[in-house]
Design a protein around this motif. Structure first.
Motif, short mmCIF file in Angstrom:
data_model
loop_
_atom_site.label_atom_id
_atom_site.label_comp_id
_atom_site.label_asym_id
_atom_site.label_seq_id
_atom_site.Cartn_x
_atom_site.Cartn_y
_atom_site.Cartn_z
N LEU A 32 29.91 13.28 -3.76
CA LEU A 32 29.17 14.01 -4.78
C LEU A 32 27.82 13.34 -4.95
O LEU A 32 27.74 12.12 -5.11
CB LEU A 32 29.93 14.00 -6.12
CG LEU A 32 29.28 14.79 -7.25
CD1 LEU A 32 29.20 16.27 -6.92
CD2 LEU A 32 30.06 14.59 -8.54
N ASP A 33 26.76 14.12 -4.90
CA ASP A 33 25.44 13.56 -5.07
C ASP A 33 24.73 14.24 -6.24
O ASP A 33 25.26 15.17 -6.84
CB ASP A 33 24.61 13.68 -3.78
CG ASP A 33 24.46 15.12 -3.32
OD1 ASP A 33 24.48 16.05 -4.16
OD2 ASP A 33 24.31 15.33 -2.11
N LEU A 35 22.15 16.27 -6.44
CA LEU A 35 21.84 17.68 -6.28
C LEU A 35 23.07 18.54 -6.51
O LEU A 35 23.01 19.56 -7.22
CB LEU A 35 21.26 17.93 -4.89
CG LEU A 35 20.84 19.36 -4.60
CD1 LEU A 35 19.80 19.84 -5.61
CD2 LEU A 35 20.29 19.48 -3.20
N THR A 36 24.21 18.15 -5.96
CA THR A 36 25.45 18.90 -6.16
C THR A 36 25.84 18.90 -7.64
O THR A 36 26.23 19.94 -8.18
CB THR A 36 26.59 18.29 -5.32
OG1 THR A 36 26.18 18.27 -3.96
CG2 THR A 36 27.87 19.08 -5.46
N ALA A 37 25.72 17.76 -8.29
CA ALA A 37 26.06 17.67 -9.71
C ALA A 37 25.11 18.53 -10.55
O ALA A 37 25.54 19.21 -11.48
CB ALA A 37 26.00 16.22 -10.18
N ASN A 39 23.49 21.23 -9.61
CA ASN A 39 23.84 22.64 -9.38
C ASN A 39 25.08 23.02 -10.17
O ASN A 39 25.16 24.11 -10.72
CB ASN A 39 24.04 22.91 -7.90
CG ASN A 39 22.74 22.94 -7.14
OD1 ASN A 39 21.69 23.22 -7.72
ND2 ASN A 39 22.79 22.65 -5.86
N ALA A 40 26.06 22.13 -10.25
CA ALA A 40 27.27 22.41 -11.02
C ALA A 40 26.94 22.52 -12.50
O ALA A 40 27.46 23.40 -13.19
CB ALA A 40 28.31 21.32 -10.78
N THR A 43 25.54 25.84 -14.01
CA THR A 43 26.46 26.92 -14.31
C THR A 43 27.12 26.75 -15.68
O THR A 43 27.86 27.61 -16.12
CB THR A 43 27.56 27.04 -13.24
OG1 THR A 43 28.35 25.84 -13.26
CG2 THR A 43 26.97 27.24 -11.85
#
Length: 58
Positions: A32-33, A35-37, A39-40, A43
């Motif tokens: 998990l990086d 950017l992914t966090a 984006n999550a 939402t």
């Protein structure tokens, strides 16, 4: 997020809500990086300040 460490004025009596920023160090689990966090979190809705508690909520 695996760990969140706050430092600076936010954890002292020097905090000025009108002028202080929040200093933080965040660690993520493997795979998990940031950017992914981010984006999550996008939402989850818009964060709003809870004035009675002085905290941000989603």
């Amino acid at each position: 997020m695996q760990q969140l460490h706050l430092f600076g004025s936010v954890v002292t009596d020097q905090l000025d809500p009108a002028r202080s920023d929040v200093d933080a160090v965040v660690s993520f689990p493997p795979g998990l990086d940031l950017l992914t966090a981010a984006n999550a979190c996008s939402t989850c809705g818009t964060p709003r300040k809870n004035s009675s508690a002085g905290a941000w909520t989603w």
